[in-house]
Design an enzyme around this catalytic site. Structure first.
Site, mmCIF file in Angstrom:
data_model
loop_
_atom_site.group_PDB
_atom_site.id
_atom_site.type_symbol
_atom_site.label_atom_id
_atom_site.label_comp_id
_atom_site.label_asym_id
_atom_site.label_seq_id
_atom_site.Cartn_x
_atom_site.Cartn_y
_atom_site.Cartn_z
ATOM 1 C CG HIS A 28 7.603 -1.163 6.376
ATOM 2 N ND1 HIS A 28 6.712 -2.203 6.345
ATOM 3 C CD2 HIS A 28 7.850 -0.878 5.076
ATOM 4 C CE1 HIS A 28 6.450 -2.540 5.096
ATOM 5 N NE2 HIS A 28 7.126 -1.740 4.308
ATOM 6 C CE1 TYR A 56 4.738 -5.018 2.660
ATOM 7 C CE2 TYR A 56 5.922 -7.081 2.426
ATOM 8 C CZ TYR A 56 5.884 -5.708 2.327
ATOM 9 O OH TYR A 56 7.005 -5.052 1.893
ATOM 10 C CG ASP A 63 11.031 -8.329 1.925
ATOM 11 O OD1 ASP A 63 12.068 -7.908 2.461
ATOM 12 O OD2 ASP A 63 9.972 -7.663 1.858
ATOM 13 C CE LYS A 106 10.283 -5.035 4.133
ATOM 14 N NZ LYS A 106 9.235 -5.895 3.567
#
Ligand code: A2P
Length: 299
Positions: A112, A54, A49, A79
């Site tokens: 997100h 990120y 994930d 996302k």
């Protein structure tokens, strides 16, 4: 290669998702990101994930390419961050995500956060799904009201809602709503994200002792027995092993109730109804950018 049994859950469209995934939020150092994902794959994780926020999609892709696994053996989620809205922009961002990962399709793509413009963004996700570039689409951090608003304007219902959930923040109402609407409840920060003391809770410790398991395993087993998908994060292989080794014991009804009684309605992360957070989150695209703006006093 170690091999832990991990069940799949079936999403509304029939696509299966492994109930335990490896979360890579806050694995910011590129070398560590590649190493952690490689370790997780070696240990037996088949579900990763990530998110553009990120800033490690490229590293996730590198680790997968370097493994001897087939692309189809691995379930990958990414996302769409809040700074990308508008039909064409969303499609372009999805291309970037695919390129970062080095894939020609994605297993699951999520909006997100419910930042403004999510309905138009969803239309782009629906079209990418229809074009078979994504196997399943969903959202993250959507409340019941936000899900209803999306459903009123959508052709396809989200297959997943990924939300903060742990024993101190159990989200019972949302959990029941998701179950009633055949939407998978995916849990982020399933262990409290290292930001609360849930892994030191005496009730959890006692249950852990009873089963000769670690507190983290008890918490993750509680999630999976509730029917959730979990995506615990760790950079330590010994913990990665614990976090996927959950399916050789069962919590009793009484133990499930003891954990249910720990709920404090206490988040460790942002509140999806916090309009200031949602508005500010459109000003950055990655966590690194967010931290920089914060340090400059611009948030
Ligand atoms: P680390 O990466 O140093 O192992 P969550 O998945 O809820 O976001 O929680 C992640 C946090 O919990 C991280 O701080 C991680 O630290 C820690 N963690 C992950 N797995 C375990 C475990 N099995 N036991 C104790 N702490 C863990």
């Amino acid at each position: 290669m170690a091999n832990y049994h991990v069940p799949n859950l079936r999403m509304a469209n029939g696509v299966e998702i492994p109930q335990v995934g490896f979360g890579v939020f806050q694995i910011n150092n590129p070398k560590q990101a590649v190493q952690s994902v490689s370790d997780a794959l070696e240990i037996g994780y088949r579900h990763i994930d990530t998110a553009s926020f990120y800033n490690n999609e490229k590293e996730v892709g590198q680790a997968i390419q370097a493994s001897d696994l087939d692309r189809s053996d691995i379930f990958v989620t990414s996302k769409l961050w809040n700074n990308v809205r508008g039909y064409d922009n969303v499609k372009r961002q999805f291309e970037t995500t695919l390129n970062n990962l080095g894939f020609d399709y994605l297993d699951l793509y999520l909006i997100h956060w419910p930042a403004a413009g999510y309905i138009e963004a969803w239309k782009a996700l629906e079209d990418l799904y229809e074009q078979k570039l994504i196997r399943a689409i969903g959202v993250s951090n959507f409340t019941i009201d936000q899900l209803k608003d999306l459903a009123n304007n959508a052709n396809i219902l989200p297959m997943v809602d990924q939300v903060e959930t742990h024993p101190y923040f159990q989200q019972d109402q949302l959990h029941d709503f998701l179950e009633d609407h055949n939407i998978i409840h995916e849990s982020w920060s399933p262990l409290g994200g290292g930001k609360n003391n849930v892994l030191k809770d005496p009730v959890i410790a006692k249950i852990a002792q009873n089963h000769q398991k670690s507190p983290a395993q008890i918490v993750l087993r509680w999630h999976t027995q509730r029917g959730e998908v979990v995506i615990p994060k760790s950079v330590h292989p010994d913990r990665m092993k614990q976090n996927i080794d959950l399916f050789d014991f069962t919590l009793s009804d009484a133990e499930m109730k003891q954990i249910a009684a720990l709920d404090r309605n206490q988040r460790v992360g942002a509140d999806p109804t916090d309009q200031v957070f949602l508005e500010q989150s459109t000003k950055y695209g990655t966590q690194v950018q967010r931290i920089k703006l914060e340090q400059e006093g611009k948030l």
